[in-house]
Design a protein around this motif. Structure first.
Motif, mmCIF file in Angstrom:
data_model
loop_
_atom_site.group_PDB
_atom_site.id
_atom_site.type_symbol
_atom_site.label_atom_id
_atom_site.label_comp_id
_atom_site.label_asym_id
_atom_site.label_seq_id
_atom_site.Cartn_x
_atom_site.Cartn_y
_atom_site.Cartn_z
ATOM 1 N N ASN A 223 45.845 44.548 44.121
ATOM 2 C CA ASN A 223 44.621 44.167 43.423
ATOM 3 C C ASN A 223 44.209 42.726 43.731
ATOM 4 N N ALA A 224 45.170 41.830 43.898
ATOM 5 C CA ALA A 224 44.834 40.404 43.987
ATOM 6 C C ALA A 224 44.037 40.054 45.238
ATOM 7 N N ALA A 225 44.329 40.705 46.361
ATOM 8 C CA ALA A 225 43.868 40.114 47.628
ATOM 9 C C ALA A 225 42.793 40.891 48.372
ATOM 10 N N ILE A 226 42.566 42.154 48.048
ATOM 11 C CA ILE A 226 41.564 42.905 48.836
ATOM 12 C C ILE A 226 40.215 42.202 48.715
ATOM 13 N N PRO A 227 39.579 41.865 49.839
ATOM 14 C CA PRO A 227 38.291 41.158 49.753
ATOM 15 C C PRO A 227 37.260 41.929 48.925
ATOM 16 N N ALA A 228 36.364 41.176 48.305
ATOM 17 C CA ALA A 228 35.368 41.782 47.406
ATOM 18 C C ALA A 228 34.496 42.801 48.116
ATOM 19 N N VAL A 229 34.247 42.606 49.403
ATOM 20 C CA VAL A 229 33.309 43.493 50.112
ATOM 21 C C VAL A 229 34.030 44.570 50.918
ATOM 22 N N ASP A 230 35.336 44.625 50.835
ATOM 23 C CA ASP A 230 36.124 45.628 51.561
ATOM 24 C C ASP A 230 36.089 46.933 50.765
ATOM 25 N N ALA A 231 35.823 48.054 51.448
ATOM 26 C CA ALA A 231 35.724 49.343 50.753
ATOM 27 C C ALA A 231 36.992 49.660 49.970
ATOM 28 N N ARG A 232 38.122 49.111 50.424
ATOM 29 C CA ARG A 232 39.382 49.401 49.735
ATOM 30 C C ARG A 232 39.417 48.795 48.334
ATOM 31 N N ARG A 233 38.612 47.766 48.084
ATOM 32 C CA ARG A 233 38.482 47.215 46.728
ATOM 33 C C ARG A 233 37.933 48.280 45.773
ATOM 34 N N TYR A 234 37.010 49.090 46.298
ATOM 35 C CA TYR A 234 36.369 50.097 45.454
ATOM 36 C C TYR A 234 37.257 51.336 45.310
ATOM 37 N N VAL A 235 38.080 51.574 46.317
ATOM 38 C CA VAL A 235 39.089 52.635 46.176
ATOM 39 C C VAL A 235 40.071 52.228 45.083
ATOM 40 N N LEU A 236 40.484 50.960 45.090
ATOM 41 C CA LEU A 236 41.424 50.482 44.067
ATOM 42 C C LEU A 236 40.804 50.588 42.677
ATOM 43 N N ALA A 237 39.503 50.294 42.576
ATOM 44 C CA ALA A 237 38.819 50.417 41.285
ATOM 45 C C ALA A 237 38.848 51.876 40.821
ATOM 46 N N HIS A 238 38.587 52.790 41.756
ATOM 47 C CA HIS A 238 38.608 54.223 41.440
ATOM 48 C C HIS A 238 40.007 54.640 40.969
ATOM 49 N N MET A 239 41.035 54.214 41.704
ATOM 50 C CA MET A 239 42.411 54.593 41.350
ATOM 51 C C MET A 239 42.825 53.986 40.005
ATOM 52 N N SER A 240 42.302 52.802 39.720
ATOM 53 C CA SER A 240 42.601 52.177 38.416
ATOM 54 C C SER A 240 41.968 53.000 37.301
ATOM 55 N N GLY A 241 40.799 53.561 37.565
ATOM 56 C CA GLY A 241 40.145 54.425 36.582
ATOM 57 C C GLY A 241 40.982 55.667 36.303
ATOM 58 N N ILE A 242 41.529 56.263 37.358
ATOM 59 C CA ILE A 242 42.416 57.428 37.167
ATOM 60 C C ILE A 242 43.637 57.019 36.357
ATOM 61 N N ARG A 243 44.211 55.884 36.738
ATOM 62 C CA ARG A 243 45.483 55.483 36.134
ATOM 63 C C ARG A 243 45.348 55.138 34.644
#
Ligand code: FES
Length: 581
Positions: A223-243
């Protein structure tokens, strides 16, 4: 876990939506005006998304999109998302300092969570103070909680080279004052300095607090380092929603994550990353809310001896983008664990695994950015805690930002009574000062400059800059931006305005700084100290005060206690407030 598992948990939100009486009617009916069908209220975990979006907090201005991706995850997992705004205190625009409103924001967060129908909460944080403010507020309620950070900006660019947020501003400003660059060149750097969405890309306070949230176990790995504009930031947001929906079903509350063990891990990680001194204040405040006893001495006990292995500005060379590509925080934690330097590998994190289970196989892609333990940036990177007759309740210094030769130093004080006095006096070409002097600034602590401004890294006298002096010992009761650097003693407690000995320092007094021994002393006798204290005049911060500023001055605790309000310390729980209708 399936949606059938919802039936096994007693949902807090059912206290609002679960009855067919007058109250249940009212709660559901008004929510239905948003087009929400009946089945969304039937036994689903209601997940709050606590959003610090604001166009006046540029670092968090992309959070509406981030929230959309969290919502997708929550819906996929069978929960129902409800997004709500809270006070957004951005570092760059908000005057006099965003720290002034950290506690205000935390109150907003606490009351918003407790008073509303939610079973868990996702905290969308980014800019410096938003992370501690939201964690503090959430800790006082103690629902299942997960942190999603907005991510750092892409690397800044100037003349084809990388430049780092904030750090470049300090450097370029000193170059203008020293005559090395023109004003035109200075102003031309603005656009490339902040060229994408996200938080400061150096290891400043925002990046530090993002790393703290991850090492405290409150966010998913990376969570700490993925750049704000990297699509993986939004994948992490999605996975956090599931979790977070799963966390409701597991009753995995924040207090099960925010344990002393995880605070110890975070302290050691702060040394490994060369993190901001602001973390000392924020971690104490978060610990105070959840009921964990954390003292300044824990920073010495746990942090000292840990090498700084992350080579990022302002201490090193690289930026958060390279940090992510090198493996991010899991790579750092793996290095620490492999070297038996992770204090509590079995500490639990929000994904239900221990921090070591999450990081033990983490790949490390770049030894220049995440350096091996035997090739550190600095051998002992732990925050240096100082005590002595000048700081009876402590002071801090960040070794990785300091000049090693100045960390043992004896020099004569050049005193500034407050920040305004500093600004006028430092420009005086006749100021009696040399490279050996110790610059001392008073009345910039929590009460003296309400909010404890980040002015501790006082710029050097122009005549010394012009002579090529790059660093001097500076001492104050202020804070310093995490993007700043220098041999700077901060957070002197008690502060001058609260009667601390800093207030009686005079021009020409000898001061000794001994980082190795953890001491900061004013070379006067106890009798002289008492005589000066007896005649000193203490006042209150100058200038008109708002109602909130007055409340702040009356209730803020000193830096060693985390600068929380005395009446906010503690966990007040998530009991459902009574109906008013
Ligand atoms: Fe917001 Fe630096 S100003 S993170």
């Amino acid at each position: 876990m399936s949606e059938n598992d919802n039936k096994k948990v007693k949902l807090r939100s059912a206290e609002w939506f679960g009855s067919n009486d007058k109250n249940g009617f009212m709660y559901r009916s008004w929510m239905k005006n948003q087009g929400i069908p009946d089945h969304e209220f039937q036994g689903k975990p209601i997940i709050g998304i606590c959003n610090t979006w604001s166009e006046l907090t540029p670092c968090n201005a992309h959070f509406r999109k981030l929230a959309e991706h969290v919502k997708r995850g929550i819906l996929e997992a069978g929960g129902f998302p409800v997004e709500f705004p809270v006070f957004s205190n951005g570092e760059s625009n908000l005057r006099p300092t965003a720290m002034l409103t950290r506690n205000l924001a935390s109150m907003d967060v606490e009351e918003s969570i407790r008073g509303n129908p939610m079973d868990a909460v996702v905290l969308l944080v980014g800019c410096d103070k938003t992370t501690p403010a939201l964690l503090m507020g959430a800790a006082s309620v103690d629902l299942p909680t997960i942190v999603v950070t907005g991510g750092p900006m892409l690397n800044g660019k100037l003349n084809g080279k990388n430049i780092g947020s904030g750090t470049a501003v300090w450097q370029l400003h000193e170059q203008v004052k020293g005559g090395e660059i023109s004003m035109h060149e200075f102003l031309a750097a603005e656009a490339g300095h902040s060229r994408s969405a996200g938080t400061c890309n150096t290891m400043g306070t925002a990046s530090t607090m993002a790393c703290m949230a991850e090492s405290l176990g409150t966010s998913l790995p990376h969570n700490a380092a993925i750049p704000a504009v990297d699509a993986r930031r939004y994948v992490l947001a999605h996975m956090s929603g599931i979790r977070i929906v799963e966390m409701v079903r597991e009753d995995l509350k924040l207090s099960k994550i925010l344990t002393k063990e995880n605070f110890e891990n975070a302290i050691r990680v702060n040394a490994a990353i060369g993190g901001s001194t602001n973390a000392v204040i924020h971690l104490k405040a978060i610990a105070g809310r959840i009921g964990v006893d954390l003292e300044l001495e824990d920073w010495t006990r746990v942090g000292r001896g840990m090498p700084t292995i992350v080579d990022l500005l302002p201490s090193g060379r690289f930026l958060m983008e390279e940090f992510y590509y090198a493996g991010g925080l899991p790579a750092v934690i793996r290095r620490m664990g492999d070297g038996n330097l992770l204090p509590n590998p079995n500490a639990l994190t929000v994904n239900g695994k221990t921090i070591w289970e999450n990081c033990q196989d983490a790949p490390i892609y770049d030894d220049e950015v995440v350096r091996p333990l035997d090739k550190p940036l600095l051998k002992d990177g732990g925050i240096c805690i100082l005590r002595g007759n000048l700081a009876p309740r402590g002071a801090v210094l960040k070794p990785s930002a300091a000049t090693p030769a100045l960390m043992q130093h004896r020099g004569q004080a050049v005193v500034f009574e407050d920040f305004e006095h500093y600004k006028s006096r430092i420009m005086d070409p006749n100021l009696e000062v040399d490279a050996n002097s110790v610059l001392v600034m008073k009345n910039c602590g929590p009460k003296g400059y309400p909010g404890m401004a980040e002015v501790g890294n006082m710029g050097l006298p122009p005549k010394l800059l012009a002579a090529g002096v790059k660093d001097m010992v500076r001492i104050s009761d202020a804070r310093m931006s995490g993007t700043a650097y220098g041999t700077v003693v901060l957070h002197v407690a008690p502060e001058a305005m609260a009667g601390g000995p800093l207030g009686i320092v005079q021009d020409g007094d000898w001061i000794t700084l001994d980082c190795a021994g953890g001491e900061l002393n004013l070379e006067i006798t106890d009798e002289e100290m008492a005589a000066r204290q007896a005649v000193r005049v203490t006042g209150s911060a100058p200038g008109p005060k708002t109602g909130y500023q007055q409340l702040y001055i009356e209730h803020v605790l000193q830096a060693d206690e985390g600068c929380d309000f005395d009446f906010l310390v503690g966990n007040r729980g998530s009991a459902v407030p009574r109906h008013s209708h």
